[in-house]
Design a protein around this motif. Sequence first.
Motif, PDB file in Angstrom:
ATOM      1  N   ILE A  41       0.965  -1.249  -0.125  1.00  0.00           N
ATOM      2  CA  ILE A  41      -0.074   0.043   0.056  1.00  0.00           C
ATOM      3  C   ILE A  41       0.852   1.422  -0.084  1.00  0.00           C
ATOM      4  CG2 ILE A  41      -1.809   1.175   1.194  1.00  0.00           C
ATOM      5  CD1 ILE A  41      -2.645  -1.592  -0.096  1.00  0.00           C
ATOM      6  N   GLY A  42       2.178   1.126   0.646  1.00  0.00           N
ATOM      7  CA  GLY A  42       2.990   2.581   0.641  1.00  0.00           C
ATOM      8  C   GLY A  42       3.753   2.475  -0.230  1.00  0.00           C
ATOM      9  N   SER A  43       3.800   1.689  -1.408  1.00  0.00           N
ATOM     10  CA  SER A  43       4.781   1.655  -2.436  1.00  0.00           C
ATOM     11  C   SER A  43       4.791   2.712  -3.518  1.00  0.00           C
ATOM     12  CB  SER A  43       5.014   0.280  -3.088  1.00  0.00           C
ATOM     13  OG  SER A  43       3.704  -0.131  -3.891  1.00  0.00           O
ATOM     14  N   GLY A  44       5.587   2.685  -4.590  1.00  0.00           N
ATOM     15  CA  GLY A  44       5.568   3.360  -5.695  1.00  0.00           C
ATOM     16  C   GLY A  44       5.726   2.677  -6.986  1.00  0.00           C
ATOM     17  N   GLY A  45       5.641   3.123  -8.101  1.00  0.00           N
ATOM     18  CA  GLY A  45       6.186   2.474  -9.355  1.00  0.00           C
ATOM     19  C   GLY A  45       5.771   2.976 -10.609  1.00  0.00           C
ATOM     20  N   PHE A  46       6.297   2.310 -11.740  1.00  0.00           N
ATOM     21  CA  PHE A  46       5.595   2.534 -13.206  1.00  0.00           C
ATOM     22  C   PHE A  46       4.919   1.331 -13.758  1.00  0.00           C
ATOM     23  CE2 PHE A  46       9.329   5.112 -11.793  1.00  0.00           C
ATOM     24  CZ  PHE A  46       9.163   6.475 -12.598  1.00  0.00           C
ATOM     25  N   ILE A  47       3.999   1.674 -14.441  1.00  0.00           N
ATOM     26  CA  ILE A  47       3.025   0.870 -15.165  1.00  0.00           C
ATOM     27  C   ILE A  47       3.291   1.042 -16.467  1.00  0.00           C
ATOM     28  CG2 ILE A  47       0.931  -0.237 -15.153  1.00  0.00           C
ATOM     29  CD1 ILE A  47       0.219   0.978 -12.364  1.00  0.00           C
ATOM     30  N   LEU A  48       3.472   0.032 -17.361  1.00  0.00           N
ATOM     31  CA  LEU A  48       3.474   0.342 -18.956  1.00  0.00           C
ATOM     32  C   LEU A  48       1.998  -0.442 -19.170  1.00  0.00           C
ATOM     33  CD1 LEU A  48       5.347   1.523 -20.768  1.00  0.00           C
ATOM     34  CD2 LEU A  48       6.445  -0.613 -21.129  1.00  0.00           C
ATOM     35  N   CYS A  49       1.289   0.310 -20.104  1.00  0.00           N
ATOM     36  CA  CYS A  49      -0.035  -0.107 -20.371  1.00  0.00           C
ATOM     37  C   CYS A  49      -0.132  -0.121 -21.933  1.00  0.00           C
ATOM     38  CB  CYS A  49      -1.257   0.465 -19.878  1.00  0.00           C
ATOM     39  SG  CYS A  49      -1.406   0.738 -18.282  1.00  0.00           S
ATOM     40  N   HIS A  50      -0.505  -1.384 -22.653  1.00  0.00           N
ATOM     41  CA  HIS A  50      -0.451  -1.296 -24.086  1.00  0.00           C
ATOM     42  C   HIS A  50      -1.806  -1.873 -24.284  1.00  0.00           C
ATOM     43  CE1 HIS A  50       0.235  -1.906 -28.308  1.00  0.00           C
ATOM     44  NE2 HIS A  50      -0.448  -3.115 -28.299  1.00  0.00           N
ATOM     45  N   ASP A  51      -2.694  -0.960 -24.965  1.00  0.00           N
ATOM     46  CA  ASP A  51      -3.997  -1.074 -25.369  1.00  0.00           C
ATOM     47  C   ASP A  51      -3.796  -1.762 -26.922  1.00  0.00           C
ATOM     48  OD1 ASP A  51      -6.572  -0.940 -26.642  1.00  0.00           O
ATOM     49  OD2 ASP A  51      -7.205   0.856 -25.417  1.00  0.00           O
ATOM     50  N   PHE A  52      -4.049  -3.157 -27.023  1.00  0.00           N
ATOM     51  CA  PHE A  52      -3.800  -3.695 -28.531  1.00  0.00           C
ATOM     52  C   PHE A  52      -4.550  -3.322 -29.450  1.00  0.00           C
ATOM     53  CE2 PHE A  52      -4.148  -7.083 -31.414  1.00  0.00           C
ATOM     54  CZ  PHE A  52      -2.991  -7.226 -31.770  1.00  0.00           C
ATOM     55  N   LYS A  53      -6.056  -2.943 -29.117  1.00  0.00           N
ATOM     56  CA  LYS A  53      -7.012  -2.923 -29.913  1.00  0.00           C
ATOM     57  C   LYS A  53      -6.798  -1.310 -30.679  1.00  0.00           C
ATOM     58  CE  LYS A  53     -12.149  -2.026 -30.613  1.00  0.00           C
ATOM     59  NZ  LYS A  53     -13.427  -1.817 -30.036  1.00  0.00           N
ATOM     60  N   ASN A  54      -6.449  -0.453 -29.807  1.00  0.00           N
ATOM     61  CA  ASN A  54      -5.996   0.868 -30.145  1.00  0.00           C
ATOM     62  C   ASN A  54      -4.602   1.230 -30.466  1.00  0.00           C
ATOM     63  OD1 ASN A  54      -8.758   1.984 -29.923  1.00  0.00           O
ATOM     64  ND2 ASN A  54      -8.552   1.820 -27.623  1.00  0.00           N
ATOM     65  N   LYS A  55      -3.898   0.389 -30.317  1.00  0.00           N
ATOM     66  CA  LYS A  55      -2.598   0.265 -30.690  1.00  0.00           C
ATOM     67  C   LYS A  55      -2.026   1.812 -29.969  1.00  0.00           C
ATOM     68  CE  LYS A  55      -2.095  -1.881 -35.587  1.00  0.00           C
ATOM     69  NZ  LYS A  55      -3.352  -2.417 -35.552  1.00  0.00           N
ATOM     70  N   ASP A  56      -2.059   1.634 -28.896  1.00  0.00           N
ATOM     71  CA  ASP A  56      -1.578   2.590 -27.817  1.00  0.00           C
ATOM     72  C   ASP A  56      -0.986   2.254 -26.684  1.00  0.00           C
ATOM     73  OD1 ASP A  56      -1.802   5.698 -27.348  1.00  0.00           O
ATOM     74  OD2 ASP A  56      -2.919   5.016 -25.571  1.00  0.00           O
ATOM     75  N   THR A  57       0.314   2.868 -26.335  1.00  0.00           N
ATOM     76  CA  THR A  57       1.167   2.541 -25.314  1.00  0.00           C
ATOM     77  C   THR A  57       1.209   3.750 -24.533  1.00  0.00           C
ATOM     78  OG1 THR A  57       2.250   0.827 -26.453  1.00  0.00           O
ATOM     79  CG2 THR A  57       3.337   1.243 -24.550  1.00  0.00           C
ATOM     80  N   LYS A  58       1.108   3.678 -23.190  1.00  0.00           N
ATOM     81  CA  LYS A  58       1.162   4.619 -22.211  1.00  0.00           C
ATOM     82  C   LYS A  58       2.024   4.258 -21.120  1.00  0.00           C
ATOM     83  CE  LYS A  58      -0.948   8.148 -24.105  1.00  0.00           C
ATOM     84  NZ  LYS A  58      -1.042   7.655 -25.414  1.00  0.00           N
ATOM     85  N   VAL A  59       2.841   5.181 -20.382  1.00  0.00           N
ATOM     86  CA  VAL A  59       3.370   4.941 -18.976  1.00  0.00           C
ATOM     87  C   VAL A  59       2.590   5.514 -17.932  1.00  0.00           C
ATOM     88  CG1 VAL A  59       5.420   5.413 -17.606  1.00  0.00           C
ATOM     89  CG2 VAL A  59       5.624   4.928 -20.216  1.00  0.00           C
ATOM     90  N   VAL A  60       2.200   4.951 -17.080  1.00  0.00           N
ATOM     91  CA  VAL A  60       1.600   5.472 -15.718  1.00  0.00           C
ATOM     92  C   VAL A  60       2.566   5.614 -14.878  1.00  0.00           C
ATOM     93  CG1 VAL A  60      -0.207   5.264 -14.035  1.00  0.00           C
ATOM     94  CG2 VAL A  60      -0.610   4.257 -16.328  1.00  0.00           C
TER      95      VAL A  60
END
Length: 569
Positions: free
Chosen positions: A72-91
């Motif tokens: 709960i107290g952590s942090g990080g980076f999430i890489l999300c790839h939406d295959f249908k929309n061919k879109d990749t984002k970094v959270v």
Amino acid sequence: MTNIDKIFEAQKYIEPDEELKGDTGYYGMVASAVEEATDAGNEMLKKGGNAFDAMIAVQLALAVVEGMNTGIGSGGFILCHDFKNKDTKVVNAHPKAPAALRPDCFIDENGQEIPFDERSTHGMSVGIPSIMKGLKYVHENYASLPLETLIDPAIRLAESEVRVHSLWERTLELFEHRLGDEARKMFVPDGVKLKEGDRLRQPELEKTLKTIRDNGFEDVYTGEIADAIIDTVKAHGGIMNHQDLINYDVRIEEPLWSSYRGYDIALPVPPSSGGIGTAMQLKILEQLDISQYEAHSAEKYHLIAQALQLAMADDAKYIEDTNFKPAPLDGLLHEDYIKERLGQMSADRNAEEKTAGNPWKYQKDRHSEQEHKVSADNEGLETTHFTAVDQWGNIAACTTSIERIYGSGIMVPGYGFLLNNHLTDFSPAPGSVNEPNGNKYPKSSKSPTIMFHEGKPFLTLGSPGAATIIASVVQTIVNVIDYNMPINDAIKDQRVYVMPDLSKQWEDGLDDALLKELSDRGYQFNQSFREEGADTRIGDVQAIMIDHANDRRLYGGADFPRPGDAKGL
């Protein structure tokens, strides 16, 4: 046969391995560092959820079964790839410093740096807990299942007598001294450290998870959990306040895009230096025909080590929170700069110290460079990485951490989770690169990674291990692309880590003959990696491959130091 064909042809010959767990599937796959968390993610896929649902369930379950590294107290980076929309984002869900933090926060009254163990177990070291905001964003924008469903496996684990696995035992042997009084009640009950085979119930964490289930992730920032966090930080000398929690939000960013031998790569951007470090190493190695050398040759490891040294030297001088100081990201990857750096390495050259270059001269938006001191890197050696792929081709890859193992050692009373010590990822010296400051991100080495072939993702991977993350990610990629190793072999293969000034040199299983050859080239590997607080293994890679030419068949692998697994449907 093309390179991609050779890569997937190799996957057909994966041999069962007692040390490294792996699997195949067609309808989804999850890989994480703890088997129960992998099962939580797969439970979501079986219920019709997508990769993002699975990722959220894994993170919440890891809060219960790998609480020494995340939670709960952590942090990080999430890489999300939406295959249908061919879109990749970094959270970007990385912890920020409280607004009141000042550059001299880790300097004592005599003008000296406060020793690391002292400053990293103090309330001043606690960054704003951020991963729950990351999960909230992913849930609202990518996921498909209700929060009650996603959090249910974690609640079940917390209320049951979960197994104490080998990772708990090893880390307690190393880091018991970092635990505060509240944390000791859980991990060292009656003065006896938990050991593998024990059973552990976590009723306080169960209460916290149920509060999040009922009130949402936002309770960590505005509710009773937020109150408990601030009370705890202040009780331990910290300066974080409620407004810091309220003001925190994730940043949604375009990835750092790079390439290697015709494959596109999506990586995180600063404040993570992991993305640029991975990309730079691969750009250097791309100029070489590394596959001409045997996979377990001195020449291969010598070149890998030099590329790592060069990337890390530049990282130390140029990378920090770019909201505070611009970084020459384009210059670092510029073709002419890579060739310039390449001139400092050779298969025939002995091991030597590497220093930073000057990428600014290759940067379009030239920056009037101000000289900053370079301070030692004290980033914690442990983290956790996990990834999920679903039947529709979506990918979620996450690297998350409370920084040092057991974080700050400060547990929130009555709520059962540890607070991070991410602010000691800042360089303590005022005026140095990555100096502390209010509302600033400390630098991170996290590098969740997705590789693409002809626009379609075919490999996702990542690793824990602070600065060693980029060594683990790059060497796994080289094993897959240049040596066409099955994913299990690519993950399990021996790795090396060498600092720019040669002060730290680690290897994790090279045979004596190879070590002798590398010694003759000037290397002096420290084989007692454990004394630095990590396992003898460098990193703990979790990876999934997607074969689009074969009905999107999935191949997964989980590294062997931790009790994890990759499981497919």
